[in-house]
Design an enzyme around this catalytic site. Structure first.
Site, short mmCIF file in Angstrom:
data_model
loop_
_atom_site.label_atom_id
_atom_site.label_comp_id
_atom_site.label_asym_id
_atom_site.label_seq_id
_atom_site.Cartn_x
_atom_site.Cartn_y
_atom_site.Cartn_z
N HIS A 1 7.34 5.41 -3.69
CA HIS A 1 8.77 5.51 -3.83
C HIS A 1 9.13 7.20 -3.65
O HIS A 1 8.63 7.64 -2.70
CB HIS A 1 8.94 5.05 -5.28
CG HIS A 1 8.62 3.63 -5.50
ND1 HIS A 1 8.77 2.68 -4.56
CD2 HIS A 1 8.16 2.78 -6.67
CE1 HIS A 1 8.18 1.31 -4.98
NE2 HIS A 1 7.81 1.51 -6.37
N SER B 1 4.38 -6.42 -4.89
CA SER B 1 3.39 -5.79 -4.10
C SER B 1 2.61 -6.90 -3.06
O SER B 1 2.28 -7.94 -3.56
CB SER B 1 2.23 -5.16 -4.87
OG SER B 1 2.70 -4.07 -5.53
N LYS C 1 10.59 -9.13 -6.58
CA LYS C 1 9.74 -8.35 -5.73
C LYS C 1 8.45 -8.06 -6.20
O LYS C 1 8.22 -8.01 -7.54
CB LYS C 1 10.54 -6.95 -5.82
CG LYS C 1 9.99 -5.65 -5.15
CD LYS C 1 9.90 -5.80 -3.56
CE LYS C 1 9.41 -4.54 -2.58
NZ LYS C 1 10.47 -3.52 -2.91
N THR D 1 -0.13 -2.68 -3.81
CA THR D 1 -0.95 -2.42 -2.56
C THR D 1 -1.42 -0.96 -2.20
O THR D 1 -2.41 -0.58 -1.74
CB THR D 1 0.18 -2.52 -1.32
OG1 THR D 1 0.73 -3.77 -1.64
CG2 THR D 1 -0.26 -2.36 -0.12
N ALA D 2 -0.90 -0.11 -2.99
CA ALA D 2 -1.13 1.51 -3.11
C ALA D 2 -2.97 1.34 -3.83
O ALA D 2 -3.51 2.13 -2.97
CB ALA D 2 -0.35 2.24 -3.97
#
Length: 255
Positions: A145, A57, A55, A106-107
């Site tokens: 999250h 971003s 996983k 991405t944040a």
């Protein structure tokens, strides 16, 4: 088949989506060694080329695209699921410092996109951000999250929904996280795992309670309602397949 390393986050959307694979509710011949890491640790791991499958971003993908292939399945992508910029209740001054869940997330990319005036970004573990903002260690923080569902229980208020800013600008869903596989594994293995992951998500939707104990073993917030909100927001049809709109959103973000 040789053992493959799989790195995902401990968050409910990942454990829900991968449950049928990891716990072999679906038959498959992958021999997986699974590790669970915070999203920025996952990003750093692929930058080092460590996991076979991971996983990540979306924001970090251009940096590893030469070594990893993006799967059509497994994405956290949608509408109304963006990161939240919060600060202490009652604070009104200029936001100078912001706590972020990692420079490659991405944040963080959206924070820089929509709040370029921020003077200092402090990178920290996503689960520690809300408390750090409450203590005054930063003027504001970006929540991802489970944190985005429970911040109102704290002495925090919303400054901006970064996902809504993205949607208003692009009219596209927001790409948050993706699953990537090492290109060196070859087309046959990559395609086979892509199809298996899509089937795992379908299984999770069809049997929503089958994964609950597994999800709770790894979740930061254990309340059923928080877990259900998390899953429903981040696991959707795009997680089965990006589709034309999902691919367009990814292309726009990576520009």
């Amino acid at each position: 088949m040789k053992k493959l390393s799989l790195h995902i986050s401990p968050c409910p959307n990942d454990t829900f989506a991968f449950d049928a694979i990891i716990n072999r509710r679906l038959a498959h011949d992958f021999d997986l060694s699974v590790e669970y890491h915070d999203i920025e640790e996952l990003n750093e791991g692929v930058l080092r080329g460590e996991p076979d499958i991971s996983k990540i971003s979306y924001a970090v993908y251009p940096l590893v695209a030469d070594r990893y292939r993006l799967l059509d399945s497994g994405s956290a992508l949608g509408r109304g699921n963006g990161q939240l910029l919060v600060r202490r209740k009652g604070e009104t001054g200029k936001i100078r410092t912001v706590a972020s869940p990692g420079k490659n997330t991405t944040a963080n990319a959206l924070l820089m996109r929509y709040f370029p005036e921020v003077e200092e970004v402090q990178q920290m573990l996503f689960s520690e951000i809300a408390a750090a903002v409450e203590r005054g260690e930063a003027d504001a923080g970006v929540l991802i999250h489970e944190g985005r569902f429970v911040y109102e229980r704290r002495n925090l208020s919303l400054v901006a929904d970064l996902g809504k800013l993205w949607e208003n600008e692009t009219n596209l869903p927001l790409p948050l996280g993706a699953i990537i596989v090492k290109r060196e594994l070859g087309e046959e293995i990559i395609s086979k795992f892509d199809k298996l992951l899509a089937e795992s998500v379908r299984y999770a939707f069809a049997h929503p309670l089958a994964s609950r104990e597994f999800v709770k073993q790894h979740a930061q917030e254990l309340e059923d309602d928080v877990i259900e909100k998390h899953i429903s927001l981040f696991v959707n049809d795009y997680t089965i397949s990006l589709g034309e709109e999902g691919r367009a959103a990814v292309e726009r973000l990576l520009q």
